[in-house]
Write an enzyme that holds these catalytic residues in place. Sequence first.
Site, short mmCIF file in Angstrom:
data_model
loop_
_atom_site.label_atom_id
_atom_site.label_comp_id
_atom_site.label_asym_id
_atom_site.label_seq_id
_atom_site.Cartn_x
_atom_site.Cartn_y
_atom_site.Cartn_z
N ASP A 72 55.78 11.34 56.58
CA ASP A 72 56.13 9.98 56.20
C ASP A 72 56.41 9.10 57.42
O ASP A 72 56.63 9.59 58.54
CB ASP A 72 57.35 9.97 55.27
CG ASP A 72 58.60 10.55 55.92
OD1 ASP A 72 58.49 11.55 56.65
OD2 ASP A 72 59.71 10.01 55.69
N GLU A 130 61.34 12.41 55.60
CA GLU A 130 62.24 12.66 56.72
C GLU A 130 62.95 11.39 57.16
O GLU A 130 64.06 11.45 57.70
CB GLU A 130 61.44 13.25 57.89
CG GLU A 130 62.30 13.77 59.04
CD GLU A 130 62.61 12.72 60.11
OE1 GLU A 130 63.44 12.99 60.99
OE2 GLU A 130 62.00 11.61 60.06
#
Length: 365
Positions: A72, A130
């Site tokens: 991400d 994350e």
Amino acid sequence: MTLDLHADPIALTAALVDIPSVSRDEAAITAAVETALRTQTSGFAVLRRGNVVLARTNRGLPTRVVLAGHLDTVPIADNVPGRFTTENGAEVFYGCGSVDMKSGDAVFLHLAATVAEPAHDLTLIFYDCEEISAEFNGLTAIEREVPEWLDGDLAILGEPSGGWIEAGCQGTLRVRLQTKGVRAHSARSWLGDNAIHRLAPILARLAEYRAREVEIDGCRYREGLSAVRAGGGVAGNVVPDEAEVEVNFRFAPDRSVEQAIDHVREVFAGLELDLEVTDAAAGALPGLTAPAARGLVDTVRAHGSAGVRAKYGWTDVSRFAARGIPAVNFGPGDPNLAHKRDEHVPLAQITAVTEMLRHYLTTPA
């Protein structure tokens, strides 16, 4: 999009950047990574859980190395698709996630497909979320549901480190300090007790704070205690009865979370306030004396252009360290450029990190 894992990792970085994957929206990039690992690698058992892709070999080799990277990014800032350019004679690639950390992911994916005779069994972990609250982090679910996938002799996270080994990480602690007062009309302020004014001694102690520095395994960590948010107020003509300031403590990994909390309480001892811990995560010791870690250190130092230094900031190496697994941050890109609108990575760093890791993964411990 189809990913070509055998292509130059520079091209693979560009391909990953061009798949938007802001936190909570990683389905497309996860599918592309899963398909590529299933169809372009050999010897790997592949498992997908939600938006996490795991793959590992079981060759019976004496050591296991975990390569982990998040898929991400922070929100896109007009920087997808990416673009190549030349600056000061060096070729660079601009794009959201180019530093944090799709170039690191590209290196791991390329090596998984092209290292024919590894000296270590490999585990690959590509995970989601994350960049947001830890409760959504893909590793949290893996740790809870299939923790054996995290086991290894060394974990390498592809966090941007400029091609250096950034060992361990700082712990992080957030606390909310709240003051109380008495509400009143601002035209008759003497009838109240201004809670915002009561923040002054808190801010004074923060301004006077002197950060500790500590050296561990040859890595120097510098702590920091900072106000990161302040708030209070009711209306433009009201003396407020409540105010608060949020404080972030980044602490060296020789402190536990409990010791960090005790330290913050000591800093603000004697003040009239309520202290609430809102978030905490332990740091990670460098672990550079472990045999598997020493091999990576030797490889990077032999390369001549990089070395070892402390990691400033918290990363998921902490999760591995808590399990007794030495873990380091190692990837291309300047960490100071992470999350910036002009995020970019030098192409030479992608190549250098790829070759250093290839040498390490094919050299017996």
